[in-house]
Scaffold this motif. Structure first.
Motif, PDB file in Angstrom:
ATOM      1  N   GLU A 296       0.834  -1.207   0.000  1.00 45.59           N
ATOM      2  CA  GLU A 296       0.000   0.000   0.000  1.00 45.59           C
ATOM      3  C   GLU A 296       0.872   1.262   0.000  1.00 45.59           C
ATOM      4  N   ILE A 297       1.947   1.230   0.772  1.00 48.26           N
ATOM      5  CA  ILE A 297       2.851   2.379   0.844  1.00 48.26           C
ATOM      6  C   ILE A 297       3.534   2.611  -0.511  1.00 48.26           C
ATOM      7  N   LEU A 298       4.001   1.527  -1.144  1.00 57.05           N
ATOM      8  CA  LEU A 298       4.654   1.654  -2.453  1.00 57.05           C
ATOM      9  C   LEU A 298       3.670   2.141  -3.517  1.00 57.05           C
ATOM     10  N   ALA A 299       2.412   1.678  -3.416  1.00 53.26           N
ATOM     11  CA  ALA A 299       1.393   2.136  -4.375  1.00 53.26           C
ATOM     12  C   ALA A 299       1.143   3.631  -4.201  1.00 53.26           C
ATOM     13  N   TYR A 300       1.093   4.100  -2.967  1.00 55.04           N
ATOM     14  CA  TYR A 300       0.893   5.532  -2.696  1.00 55.04           C
ATOM     15  C   TYR A 300       2.060   6.343  -3.257  1.00 55.04           C
TER      16      TYR A 300
ATOM     17  N   GLY B 138       4.038  10.058  -7.296  1.00 57.93           N
ATOM     18  CA  GLY B 138       5.326  10.429  -7.871  1.00 57.93           C
ATOM     19  C   GLY B 138       6.378  10.810  -6.852  1.00 57.93           C
ATOM     20  N   LEU B 139       6.400  10.117  -5.721  1.00 57.26           N
ATOM     21  CA  LEU B 139       7.361  10.424  -4.661  1.00 57.26           C
ATOM     22  C   LEU B 139       8.640   9.611  -4.833  1.00 57.26           C
TER      23      LEU B 139
END
Length: 218
Positions: A92-96, A101-102
């Motif tokens: 979920e964190i990687l998807a966010y 675009g972080l």
């Protein structure tokens, strides 16, 4: 930090040389990290632990043999430490991050199997996710329930310890034997830690309870 105007302080420590005798690099790094945190003047300290980290902690503790408390994962709040991402999975964190675009940094040590946590991460959790894709969220719910159960037993043990503790004369064994073993065992752990600063394992707790039941105290 420059872009967001956030002040940053970086602590660099030679963990290998700072490790104590018999202490692994992994444990030394954790100890030193929290020593640095302790030196920080702040109301709260937020760490980046996520739901995957909590599941890994559960599996590590389970494999080593632990009581109920060790199966509750990483707490969301402990003293002034807060973990706002503890219910978010790594996916979920990687998807966010991707959606927004972080940029982020991967610790290269996470990619090896040199450390215990990494072995569980790569060789246990990842294959487990292929069998049970929702394992991280399911485990999070289960650990929350185990945490509630642990809190209830711990509160009961605190009450029993207060009632059974006989200053200068030990514990009133009749109160221990009249209580559920799960509660009596925790009272014995508290008493042993008070005397020796060490917690006995389940084998020795059973021995102590056998002595409490015995007609022959020797």
């Amino acid at each position: 930090c420059n872009e967001l105007d956030v002040p940053i302080t970086v602590h660099k420590i030679d963990v290998k040389n700072a490790a104590q005798k018999g202490e692994s690099i992994e444990l030394a790094a954790r100890r030193i990290r929290y020593e640095v945190f302790d030196s920080i003047d702040a109301d709260f300290i937020a760490t980046a632990h996520n739901a995957n980290d909590s599941l890994e902690t559960f599996l590590i503790n389970f494999s080593r043999g632990t009581g109920l408390k060790g199966l509750t994962g990483i707490p969301a709040v402990r003293d002034r430490f807060i973990r706002p991402l503890i219910k978010c999975s790594r996916d979920e964190i990687l998807a966010y991050i991707t959606d927004n675009g972080l940029s982020y940094v991967t610790d290269s040590s996470n990619l090896t199997n040199e450390y215990t946590r990494n072995k569980f991460r790569h060789n246990v959790v990842e294959p487990l996710k292929k069998i049970a894709p929702e394992i991280v969220s399911v485990a999070t719910r289960n650990m929350e329930q185990l945490g509630l159960d642990n809190d209830f037993i711990e509160a009961s043990a605190n009450e029993l310890f207060t009632a059974a503790f006989n200053e200068g004369r030990g514990l009133k064994t009749e109160l221990l034997l009249a209580s559920h073993r799960a509660v009596a065992g925790r009272v014995l752990i508290k008493y042993a830690k008070m005397l020796t600063n060490r917690a006995p394992d389940s084998f020795h707790i059973n021995l102590m309870l056998d002595i409490c039941r015995s007609k022959n105290a020797s």
